[in-house]
Design an enzyme around this catalytic site. Structure first.
Site, PDB file in Angstrom:
ATOM      1  N   HIS A  35       0.818  -1.219   0.000  1.00 26.10           N
ATOM      2  CA  HIS A  35       0.000   0.000   0.000  1.00 26.10           C
ATOM      3  C   HIS A  35       0.852   1.269   0.000  1.00 26.10           C
ATOM      4  O   HIS A  35       0.376   2.344   0.363  1.00 26.10           O
ATOM      5  CB  HIS A  35      -0.932  -0.015   1.212  1.00 26.10           C
ATOM      6  N   SER A  36       2.102   1.145  -0.416  1.00 31.73           N
ATOM      7  CA  SER A  36       3.031   2.269  -0.398  1.00 31.73           C
ATOM      8  C   SER A  36       2.599   3.375  -1.358  1.00 31.73           C
ATOM      9  O   SER A  36       2.391   3.133  -2.554  1.00 31.73           O
ATOM     10  CB  SER A  36       4.435   1.785  -0.764  1.00 31.73           C
ATOM     11  N   ASN A  37       2.490   4.593  -0.837  1.00 28.69           N
ATOM     12  CA  ASN A  37       2.227   5.746  -1.702  1.00 28.69           C
ATOM     13  C   ASN A  37       3.398   6.015  -2.629  1.00 28.69           C
ATOM     14  O   ASN A  37       3.218   6.428  -3.782  1.00 28.69           O
ATOM     15  CB  ASN A  37       1.964   6.990  -0.849  1.00 28.69           C
TER      16      ASN A  37
END
Length: 342
Positions: free
Chosen positions: A82-84
């Site tokens: 879920h890394s931006n």
């Protein structure tokens, strides 16, 4: 408009000329306590780029030209599912025709949602490798193995560590202080305090080093540590300071802004959210018109609110909004649970 000296001479030719480095700064209406003598302003890093969350865009200002110049066949990104940073950088690289693969920490929830869903839309299955929680501490070694395997096949590759922790982002992250210098001049306001959040700390480090280069020992900088510890932040600060010294080819100016580290006022564990944070997400939206992600921005704003309620600020305050609405992906169900359907 060019960068202020000495930054124009130092980094002006290292930035992507087509990408924006200037964001608005305006008075914040609601949520945080303000008085006539202590107005609160917000710097809208969320408006820099619709495809990259907030201040992360500044990392790419210099990282993208470096990657294009080096001519690698494959760029390997590292981060959580879920890394931006992974999702934002993957978009920009793919839009420029560059081949991207990712090493991501296997999510606890196998259901596709949020940035994990968007990443699978951007990249085919053979470009996504899941690393177990047990193996994650060795992810850099695994990445080096993948580079070696690609090299044997005649494919050149480079690795971008988690959070964009890379020397090539240094010129880009220094633009935050330059842009702040511009905001202060246009507003005619001398801020007493700046409030920023920190994940890997790269963007906050850029702010501190940029202020140092510009001779700004004020305002004070308060940093909400969404992830990591003060010692980890200082270690990374020293690494970037060494890279900056190498870039300047001379010692850094000695004057530094005063820094205060803060732990999140609620849901302190990284990635966690609770009823308080979800409730504050609604409050911020209703009172300010800003839709913020719970993990970073809401947690940061709530921490600032608690700090200001404990001790009333003196003088104008500036809050850095380093996130963006896109970072809310994946939190719809949790946020909806706080508001009954009428």
């Amino acid at each position: 408009m060019s960068l202020p000296d000495p930054l124009q001479h130092l980094i002006g030719d290292k930035l992507d000329r087509e990408m924006n480095w200037k964001s608005r700064c305006h008075r914040l209406n609601g949520y945080l306590p303000a008085t006539c003598s202590s107005p609160v302003f917000i710097k809208r890093e969320d408006e820099l780029n619709a495809n990259a969350v907030g201040t992360k865009h500044r990392k790419y200002l210099s990282l993208l030209p470096t990657l294009e110049h080096n001519g690698n066949d494959r760029i390997i990104l590292i981060g959580s599912a879920h890394s931006n940073n992974v999702m934002g950088l993957a978009q920009l690289l793919r839009s420029r025709g560059m081949d991207v693969s990712v090493l991501i920490k296997a999510p606890g929830n196998s259901r596709l949602m949020g940035n994990h869903l968007l990443l699978t839309m951007l990249l085919p299955p053979d470009r996504i490798e899941y690393i177990s929680h047990r193996e994650w501490p060795q992810v850099m070694e695994i990445a080096d193995q993948r580079v070696a395997e690609l090299n044997k096949r005649g494919v050149s590759a480079t690795v971008i560590a988690e959070g964009g922790y890379n020397e090539a982002v240094l010129p880009g992250i220094l633009t935050l202080a330059a842009d702040l210098h511009r905001n202060i001049g246009e507003l005619g306001i001398d801020f007493t305090d700046i409030w920023s959040d920190s994940g890997t700390g790269v963007s906050a480090i850029g702010l501190l080093l940029g202020m140092r280069l510009l001779g700004l020992s004020e305002p004070r900088v308060h940093i909400t540590l969404i992830a990591g510890s003060p010692d980890e932040f200082q270690h990374r600060y020293q690494q970037f300071a060494q890279w900056l010294t190498k870039l300047m080819q001379q010692p850094l100016p000695p004057r530094c802004p005063e820094v205060r580290f803060m732990q999140p006022a609620s849901a302190a564990s990284y990635g966690s959210i609770n009823k308080t944070i979800l409730s504050e997400s609604w409050a911020i939206a209703r009172q300010t018109g800003l839709l913020m992600d719970p993990v970073y921005s809401v947690k940061h704003f709530y921490t600032v609110k608690c700090a200001m309620e404990r001790q009333a600020p003196t003088g104008p305050q500036l809050i850095l909004y380093n996130g963006g609405t896109l970072a809310m992906c994946g939190f719809q169900s949790a946020l909806a649970s706080q508001q009954p359907i009428v």
